[in-house]
Motif scaffolding. Structure first.
Motif, PDB file in Angstrom:
ATOM      1  N   TYR A  18       0.815  -1.218   0.000  1.00 14.78           N
ATOM      2  CA  TYR A  18       0.000   0.000   0.000  1.00 14.78           C
ATOM      3  C   TYR A  18       0.851   1.272   0.000  1.00 14.78           C
ATOM      4  O   TYR A  18       0.489   2.258  -0.644  1.00 14.78           O
ATOM      5  N   VAL A  19       1.975   1.262   0.744  1.00 17.71           N
ATOM      6  CA  VAL A  19       2.745   2.506   0.852  1.00 17.71           C
ATOM      7  C   VAL A  19       3.409   2.878  -0.463  1.00 17.71           C
ATOM      8  O   VAL A  19       3.801   4.036  -0.658  1.00 17.71           O
ATOM      9  N   GLN A  20       3.533   1.930  -1.386  1.00 23.18           N
ATOM     10  CA  GLN A  20       4.160   2.236  -2.675  1.00 23.18           C
ATOM     11  C   GLN A  20       3.187   2.851  -3.679  1.00 23.18           C
ATOM     12  O   GLN A  20       3.591   3.214  -4.788  1.00 23.18           O
ATOM     13  N   ILE A  21       1.927   2.974  -3.272  1.00 21.35           N
ATOM     14  CA  ILE A  21       0.920   3.637  -4.109  1.00 21.35           C
ATOM     15  C   ILE A  21       0.770   5.072  -3.613  1.00 21.35           C
ATOM     16  O   ILE A  21       0.419   5.306  -2.452  1.00 21.35           O
ATOM     17  N   ASP A  22       1.056   6.040  -4.462  1.00 23.27           N
ATOM     18  CA  ASP A  22       1.009   7.453  -4.083  1.00 23.27           C
ATOM     19  C   ASP A  22      -0.450   7.887  -3.914  1.00 23.27           C
ATOM     20  O   ASP A  22      -1.231   7.840  -4.875  1.00 23.27           O
ATOM     21  N   THR A  23      -0.808   8.300  -2.710  1.00 23.78           N
ATOM     22  CA  THR A  23      -2.190   8.718  -2.431  1.00 23.78           C
ATOM     23  C   THR A  23      -2.239  10.100  -1.786  1.00 23.78           C
ATOM     24  O   THR A  23      -3.174  10.409  -1.037  1.00 23.78           O
ATOM     25  N   GLN A  24      -1.251  10.922  -2.054  1.00 26.78           N
ATOM     26  CA  GLN A  24      -1.201  12.247  -1.431  1.00 26.78           C
ATOM     27  C   GLN A  24      -2.434  13.071  -1.811  1.00 26.78           C
ATOM     28  O   GLN A  24      -2.827  13.137  -2.973  1.00 26.78           O
ATOM     29  N   SER A  25      -3.048  13.685  -0.817  1.00 23.66           N
ATOM     30  CA  SER A  25      -4.195  14.554  -1.063  1.00 23.66           C
ATOM     31  C   SER A  25      -3.732  15.990  -1.299  1.00 23.66           C
ATOM     32  O   SER A  25      -2.589  16.344  -1.007  1.00 23.66           O
ATOM     33  N   ASP A  26      -4.641  16.832  -1.810  1.00 21.85           N
ATOM     34  CA  ASP A  26      -4.280  18.185  -2.248  1.00 21.85           C
ATOM     35  C   ASP A  26      -5.289  19.193  -1.712  1.00 21.85           C
ATOM     36  O   ASP A  26      -6.437  19.232  -2.159  1.00 21.85           O
ATOM     37  N   PRO A  27      -4.878  20.035  -0.746  1.00 23.12           N
ATOM     38  CA  PRO A  27      -5.831  20.984  -0.152  1.00 23.12           C
ATOM     39  C   PRO A  27      -6.315  22.049  -1.128  1.00 23.12           C
ATOM     40  O   PRO A  27      -7.333  22.696  -0.874  1.00 23.12           O
ATOM     41  N   LEU A  28      -5.617  22.245  -2.237  1.00 23.43           N
ATOM     42  CA  LEU A  28      -6.004  23.284  -3.206  1.00 23.43           C
ATOM     43  C   LEU A  28      -6.973  22.769  -4.257  1.00 23.43           C
ATOM     44  O   LEU A  28      -7.508  23.551  -5.046  1.00 23.43           O
ATOM     45  N   SER A  29      -7.200  21.463  -4.268  1.00 23.92           N
ATOM     46  CA  SER A  29      -8.081  20.879  -5.274  1.00 23.92           C
ATOM     47  C   SER A  29      -9.541  20.951  -4.815  1.00 23.92           C
ATOM     48  O   SER A  29      -9.856  20.633  -3.668  1.00 23.92           O
ATOM     49  N   PRO A  30     -10.465  21.319  -5.720  1.00 22.94           N
ATOM     50  CA  PRO A  30     -11.880  21.374  -5.355  1.00 22.94           C
ATOM     51  C   PRO A  30     -12.612  20.053  -5.546  1.00 22.94           C
ATOM     52  O   PRO A  30     -13.778  19.921  -5.200  1.00 22.94           O
ATOM     53  N   ASP A  92       2.267  17.519   3.259  1.00 25.58           N
ATOM     54  CA  ASP A  92       3.458  18.134   3.833  1.00 25.58           C
ATOM     55  C   ASP A  92       4.765  17.574   3.286  1.00 25.58           C
ATOM     56  O   ASP A  92       5.806  18.238   3.330  1.00 25.58           O
ATOM     57  N   CYS A  93       4.749  16.337   2.816  1.00 24.65           N
ATOM     58  CA  CYS A  93       5.979  15.645   2.444  1.00 24.65           C
ATOM     59  C   CYS A  93       5.656  14.690   1.298  1.00 24.65           C
ATOM     60  O   CYS A  93       4.590  14.073   1.291  1.00 24.65           O
ATOM     61  N   SER A  94       6.570  14.551   0.354  1.00 25.26           N
ATOM     62  CA  SER A  94       6.307  13.755  -0.841  1.00 25.26           C
ATOM     63  C   SER A  94       5.936  12.312  -0.499  1.00 25.26           C
ATOM     64  O   SER A  94       6.541  11.683   0.367  1.00 25.26           O
ATOM     65  N   GLY A  95       4.925  11.796  -1.223  1.00 24.81           N
ATOM     66  CA  GLY A  95       4.549  10.394  -1.108  1.00 24.81           C
ATOM     67  C   GLY A  95       4.769   9.654  -2.415  1.00 24.81           C
ATOM     68  O   GLY A  95       4.239   8.555  -2.605  1.00 24.81           O
ATOM     69  N   THR A  96       5.572  10.245  -3.309  1.00 27.61           N
ATOM     70  CA  THR A  96       5.843   9.651  -4.616  1.00 27.61           C
ATOM     71  C   THR A  96       7.122   8.817  -4.574  1.00 27.61           C
ATOM     72  O   THR A  96       8.162   9.304  -4.128  1.00 27.61           O
ATOM     73  N   GLY A  97       7.039   7.572  -5.030  1.00 28.28           N
ATOM     74  CA  GLY A  97       8.228   6.722  -5.085  1.00 28.28           C
ATOM     75  C   GLY A  97       8.699   6.248  -3.731  1.00 28.28           C
ATOM     76  O   GLY A  97       9.905   6.134  -3.493  1.00 28.28           O
ATOM     77  N   VAL A  98       7.756   5.950  -2.836  1.00 30.47           N
ATOM     78  CA  VAL A  98       8.124   5.458  -1.503  1.00 30.47           C
ATOM     79  C   VAL A  98       8.833   4.106  -1.625  1.00 30.47           C
ATOM     80  O   VAL A  98       8.344   3.193  -2.301  1.00 30.47           O
ATOM     81  N   LYS A  99       9.982   3.998  -0.974  1.00 26.91           N
ATOM     82  CA  LYS A  99      10.744   2.740  -0.949  1.00 26.91           C
ATOM     83  C   LYS A  99      10.825   2.256   0.491  1.00 26.91           C
ATOM     84  O   LYS A  99      11.698   2.689   1.243  1.00 26.91           O
ATOM     85  N   PRO A 100       9.904   1.381   0.908  1.00 30.67           N
ATOM     86  CA  PRO A 100       9.926   0.918   2.292  1.00 30.67           C
ATOM     87  C   PRO A 100      11.102  -0.008   2.571  1.00 30.67           C
ATOM     88  O   PRO A 100      11.504  -0.804   1.711  1.00 30.67           O
ATOM     89  N   ILE A 101      11.662   0.114   3.771  1.00 34.27           N
ATOM     90  CA  ILE A 101      12.791  -0.711   4.195  1.00 34.27           C
ATOM     91  C   ILE A 101      12.445  -1.339   5.535  1.00 34.27           C
ATOM     92  O   ILE A 101      11.996  -0.638   6.453  1.00 34.27           O
TER      93      ILE A 101
END
Length: 417
Positions: A18-30, A92-101
């Motif tokens: 799940y963490v490797q799927i980018d799901t960042q939300s956007d407060p500026l999007s309507p 607040d922080c990028s969720g793109t390309g998460v590489k879990p260790i």
């Protein structure tokens, strides 16, 4: 039932997916959800729920996932309960390309993240690490957040569904599942269908240390300060110009330090300017106001007014207005009317071998709003730490204890019916 011997946990594998799927939300999007990519995780969860055997699992147009674990008890009056987690990660922080260790058998030393060696998870800065020696910790690689907030909760609920369907000896009533988008931007339950859930109580899995349950949140208001200054040509402004931007800056600077988030803790509230825009004639400052006591919110708004009144004494031709808007309220006000909801959660953690602790959240959860929408919802630990940062981490063993807690909670509700 001894879960340690009976269960083959799937929570870690799910979490790593799940963490490797980018799901960042956007407060500026309507839009709802604010980012279409959140549905990518939603679609995967539906697929996995269907494979587990939850035949009604579906993703709705707003990005919410719903599913039902059917009751397997002969008792007719077991209340329906719901488990809820959010799928999005913080802006607040990028969720793109998460590489879990996975750091196996943690030895108590600082953890240096490989893709940015300036990112060091230090024992002295992360108090709960001292309880994790010998456990397996999951981090990101140093350039992104991990997403344990709240994909740890999602994975725990998913594993609990898997266990409930594989182990009919775990007796339970009807269990509803809800995964939400956009929690991190304050819209997590805007389109949640409470009637579809039909539950008596719910539990969000979105807390920190193992054994913690949160039955109290901040109450929250937003405030907008609008300053009307006086514009003039800067070459001829002497004695005429009253800059709204400068007035706004002086008001912010004059706010009491003991009401700022950086100088408050525990049960203290705060007044926090979060955005400012404008020009010479008009400036706007947006605040968030927080406290555990509802009546103190009005007092904090009055503090802004008092500071503004004092600053504007030297700007006789300028004016201001302050508009406040309710955001959410302390869920303890609702949960106090149904004490068994929290009591059963505490009992479930004890049965999982934990020492439960009631805590207060210096913030809000989906449960804050769900509680006032008619679904009382405390918050149970998911094991997430240092959320919204590149140093975010979670313990495999804590996630497994969260799964056990969910299963015990299902059984407690069935036993007490």
């Amino acid at each position: 039932m001894d879960f340690n011997t009976a269960l083959t946990f799937t929570v870690t594998g799910r979490f790593l997916r799940y963490v490797q799927i980018d799901t960042q939300s956007d407060p500026l999007s309507p839009t709802i959800p604010s980012t279409e990519k959140q549905k990518n995780l939603g679609r995967l969860l539906v697929q996995e729920l269907l494979e587990i055997g939850l035949t009604d699992a579906h993703l709705d147009e707003y990005g919410y996932v719903y599913a039902t674990v059917p009751a397997n008890t002969d008792k007719p009056d077991v209340p329906v309960i719901c488990f809820c987690s959010h799928m999005d990660t913080a802006p607040d922080c990028s969720g793109t390309g998460v590489k879990p260790i996975i750091h196996k058998n943690y030895d108590g030393s600082d953890i240096i993240l490989p893709d940015d060696t300036t990112q060091i998870i230090k024992l002295k800065e992360h108090a709960d690490l001292k309880n994790q020696v010998g456990n397996d910790l999951v981090t990101a690689s140093g350039t992104t957040l991990l997403g344990a907030d709240n994909k740890a909760g999602v994975a725990e609920i998913m594993d609990a569904c898997y266990q409930l369907m594989r182990h009919p000896e775990i007796k339970h009533g009807t269990i509803k599942i809800l995964f939400t988008p956009d929690e991190e931007i304050g819209r997590g339950v805007d389109k949640a269908d409470i009637a579809k859930l039909g539950a008596f109580a719910a539990y969000t899995m979105d807390g920190e240390s193992a054994g913690n349950m949160e039955n109290e949140t901040f109450s929250a208001d937003g405030a907008k300060l609008i300053i009307q200054g006086v514009s003039a040509h800067p070459g001829f402004a002497q004695g005429k110009m009253e800059s709204a931007i400068k007035i706004a800056g002086k008001i912010i600077a004059a706010l009491p330090d003991n009401l700022s988030p950086e100088h408050t803790g525990d049960m203290q509230g705060f007044v926090h300017p979060v955005d400012m825009s404008g020009h010479i004639e008009t400036a706007v400052v947006d605040f968030i106001i927080r406290d555990f006591e509802d009546d103190k919110l009005a007092e904090h708004a009055d503090t802004i007014r008092q500071v503004a009144d004092e600053v504007l004494k030297v700007y006789p031709n300028s004016t201001y207005t302050l508009e406040t808007q309710q955001q959410y309220r302390n869920m303890k006000n609702v949960l106090a009317q149904h004490p068994q909801i929290v009591d059963y959660g505490m009992e479930a953690m004890r049965r999982a071998g934990l020492s439960p602790k009631l805590c207060s959240i210096r913030g809000g959860t989906d449960g804050s709003r769900l509680s006032f929408m008619g679904l009382p919802t405390p918050n149970i630990f998911a094991g997430e730490h240092a959320f919204h940062s590149k140093q975010e981490w979670v313990s495999v063993q804590d996630m497994q204890k969260a799964v056990e807690t969910i299963l015990h909670l299902c059984m407690v509700w069935e036993e007490k019916a």
